[in-house]
Design a protein around this motif. Structure first.
Motif, short mmCIF file in Angstrom:
data_model
loop_
_atom_site.label_atom_id
_atom_site.label_comp_id
_atom_site.label_asym_id
_atom_site.label_seq_id
_atom_site.Cartn_x
_atom_site.Cartn_y
_atom_site.Cartn_z
N GLY A 1 0.80 -1.22 0.00
CA GLY A 1 0.00 0.00 0.00
C GLY A 1 0.83 1.26 0.00
N ALA A 2 1.88 1.29 0.79
CA ALA A 2 2.72 2.48 0.88
C ALA A 2 3.41 2.76 -0.45
CB ALA A 2 3.74 2.33 1.99
N THR A 3 3.99 1.73 -1.06
CA THR A 3 4.69 1.94 -2.33
C THR A 3 3.72 2.29 -3.45
OG1 THR A 3 4.69 -0.47 -2.63
CG2 THR A 3 6.71 0.53 -1.81
N ALA A 4 2.49 1.78 -3.39
CA ALA A 4 1.49 2.15 -4.39
C ALA A 4 1.09 3.61 -4.27
CB ALA A 4 0.26 1.26 -4.25
N SER A 5 1.24 4.18 -3.08
CA SER A 5 0.80 5.55 -2.83
C SER A 5 1.89 6.58 -3.07
CB SER A 5 0.32 5.66 -1.38
OG SER A 5 -0.76 4.78 -1.13
N THR B 1 -9.99 -5.81 4.16
CA THR B 1 -9.07 -4.82 3.58
C THR B 1 -9.74 -4.02 2.47
OG1 THR B 1 -8.14 -6.64 2.25
CG2 THR B 1 -6.90 -5.95 4.21
N VAL B 2 -10.56 -4.67 1.65
CA VAL B 2 -11.28 -3.93 0.61
C VAL B 2 -12.23 -2.92 1.24
CG1 VAL B 2 -13.05 -4.13 -1.18
CG2 VAL B 2 -11.09 -5.65 -1.22
N LEU B 3 -12.98 -3.37 2.24
CA LEU B 3 -13.93 -2.48 2.90
C LEU B 3 -13.22 -1.31 3.56
CD1 LEU B 3 -16.85 -1.95 3.83
CD2 LEU B 3 -16.41 -3.43 5.80
N ALA B 4 -12.13 -1.59 4.27
CA ALA B 4 -11.39 -0.54 4.96
C ALA B 4 -10.74 0.42 3.97
CB ALA B 4 -10.32 -1.16 5.86
N GLY B 5 -10.11 -0.13 2.93
CA GLY B 5 -9.46 0.72 1.94
C GLY B 5 -10.45 1.62 1.23
N ALA B 6 -11.60 1.07 0.86
CA ALA B 6 -12.62 1.87 0.17
C ALA B 6 -13.15 2.97 1.09
CB ALA B 6 -13.75 0.97 -0.28
N ALA B 7 -13.42 2.63 2.34
CA ALA B 7 -13.91 3.63 3.29
C ALA B 7 -12.87 4.71 3.54
CB ALA B 7 -14.31 2.96 4.60
N GLY B 8 -11.61 4.29 3.70
CA GLY B 8 -10.53 5.25 3.91
C GLY B 8 -10.36 6.18 2.73
N LEU B 9 -10.48 5.64 1.53
CA LEU B 9 -10.34 6.46 0.32
C LEU B 9 -11.48 7.46 0.21
CD1 LEU B 9 -8.91 7.00 -2.39
CD2 LEU B 9 -10.38 5.23 -3.40
N LEU B 10 -12.71 7.01 0.47
CA LEU B 10 -13.86 7.89 0.34
C LEU B 10 -13.85 9.00 1.40
CD1 LEU B 10 -16.68 5.29 -0.39
CD2 LEU B 10 -15.78 7.00 -1.96
N LEU B 11 -13.41 8.65 2.61
CA LEU B 11 -13.49 9.61 3.71
C LEU B 11 -12.28 10.54 3.78
CD1 LEU B 11 -14.93 7.27 6.49
CD2 LEU B 11 -16.15 9.05 5.23
N MET C 1 -6.27 -0.11 5.57
CA MET C 1 -6.13 -1.53 5.25
C MET C 1 -5.24 -2.24 6.27
SD MET C 1 -5.81 -1.31 1.07
CE MET C 1 -6.32 -3.01 0.76
N VAL C 2 -4.17 -1.58 6.68
CA VAL C 2 -3.28 -2.14 7.70
C VAL C 2 -4.04 -2.32 9.00
CG1 VAL C 2 -1.21 -1.76 9.08
CG2 VAL C 2 -1.18 -1.24 6.63
N GLY C 3 -4.83 -1.30 9.38
CA GLY C 3 -5.63 -1.40 10.60
C GLY C 3 -6.62 -2.55 10.54
N ALA C 4 -7.22 -2.76 9.37
CA ALA C 4 -8.17 -3.85 9.21
C ALA C 4 -7.49 -5.21 9.36
CB ALA C 4 -8.85 -3.76 7.84
N VAL C 5 -6.30 -5.36 8.78
CA VAL C 5 -5.57 -6.63 8.92
C VAL C 5 -5.26 -6.91 10.38
CG1 VAL C 5 -3.40 -7.81 8.41
CG2 VAL C 5 -4.57 -6.57 6.61
N ALA C 6 -4.85 -5.87 11.11
CA ALA C 6 -4.57 -6.06 12.54
C ALA C 6 -5.83 -6.49 13.29
CB ALA C 6 -4.02 -4.77 13.14
#
Length: 343
Positions: A133-137, A201-211, A220-225
């Motif tokens: 995720g970090a390198t993609a960003s 991770t999909v749910l968290a990433g999508a919510a994080g992106l939208l918000l 996504m990292v938080g969701a995995v934890a």
């Protein structure tokens, strides 16, 4: 109900006994610190995040026998580098964030299966998601693939060297790399874990992106934890620990970043934070997060400087989003499993 809540909060605040954690902390500090200082000395701290992720190999197999530890670190190091290459490819191709989130979720799911089958410790795909995720960003061009390979692999090899030298010195002989762990069969349990991680991770990433848009991979990292752990109570405890530790860690990071220190001082603080994290990660995850959170923020800031206020608020709220999403998926998965077992 109150008894259950009491047990959860007892789990949140419980600190396990000390178990020679300083040896792991020293190995991790050296594995992270030396590559960063080398990059600082040649004026290439823009590559520091690749070295930091490569050095994460040193965190695997902390209590395993040396043969299993080395094999685990080789495998984890290779997967982390592969995750960075995938993330870099997403960045170079300028893939839209929603599609990048799906790709990172697939990587997380596959890494979960591998970690289960080969009995990684720490288990799961947390570091893999962070790396991808970090390198993609981070904006990148084609030359970055070579940087990832050279810097990332060099950090992995150095971490392995530290592991072997440490074992040789403490054992006063060249260690025998005997395998004691066997592969676990990938069955229904592993498949459910991988699916849970993918959905969370999909749910968290999508919510994080939208918000919040910017650092969606932190969600996504938080969701995995939050979906890690052998049962739902352990997952809720881990989610709460990450939330509390992140809140305190953001305050620590704010104090460090407010000082405006030169890069070398930041590196030395990052090394100390890495050591502190390893002293507590096996004993209480919340305390470890007080060290891990500013460490992660310093890593990102060294490689791709941004506005400090945005960095801190994104980390906090993206983590909240990730933990909520991950916990919801973990609880929902447990309820579905329970209904199937009763049917």
């Amino acid at each position: 109900m109150s008894t259950s809540r009491g047990r959860i909060w007892t789990g949140v605040i419980r600190v396990a006994p000390y178990d020679r954690d300083h040896t792991v902390a020293i190995r991790a500090a050296i594995s992270v610190g030396v590559p960063l200082i080398v990059l600082w000395s040649i004026g290439r701290l823009d590559l520091s995040i690749y070295a930091s992720f490569g050095a994460f190999a040193s965190l695997y197999g902390r209590t395993d026998r040396i043969g299993d530890r080395v094999r685990m670190q080789v495998a984890a190091g290779a997967v982390v580098v592969a995750a960075m290459l995938i993330g870099t490819a997403l960045s170079v191709a300028d893939v839209p964030a929603p599609f990048a989130i799906v790709v990172v979720a697939v990587v997380a799911s596959m890494a979960t299966l591998l970690a289960y089958a080969t009995q990684w410790h720490p288990p799961g795909a947390l570091f893999i998601v962070f790396a991808a995720g970090a390198t993609a960003s981070i904006p990148a061009e084609g030359a970055r693939f070579g940087h990832v390979l050279v810097v990332g692999l060099a950090a992995v090899v150095f971490s392995l060297t530290v592991t072997l030298v440490s074992e040789t010195v403490t054992g006063r002989r060249i260690p025998r790399l005997t395998r004691t762990k066997n592969r676990m069969p990938v069955g229904a349990v592993a498949a459910e874990m991988a699916l849970t991680v993918a959905v969370a991770t999909v749910l968290a990433g999508a919510a994080g992106l939208l918000l919040f848009h910017a650092h969606w991979y932190w969600a996504m990292v938080g969701a995995v934890a939050a979906v890690s752990g052998p049962h739902v109570k352990a997952r809720v405890i881990r989610g709460l620990q990450r939330l509390i530790g992140t809140l305190l860690g953001v305050l620590v990071a704010a104090g460090i970043l407010a000082l405006g220190m030169p890069p070398l001082a930041v590196i030395l603080i990052a090394v100390a934070l890495q050591a502190g994290a390893e002293l507590f990660v096996g004993r209480n995850y919340a305390i470890a997060m007080v060290f891990i959170t500013p460490l992660a923020l310093l890593m990102v800031q060294l490689a791709a400087p941004t506005t400090v206020g945005v960095l801190l608020t994104d980390r906090l709220w993206e983590t909240v989003v990730g933990i909520v999403a991950g916990t919801a998926v973990a609880v929902g998965s447990a309820l579905i499993r329970g209904r199937r077992q009763r049917a």
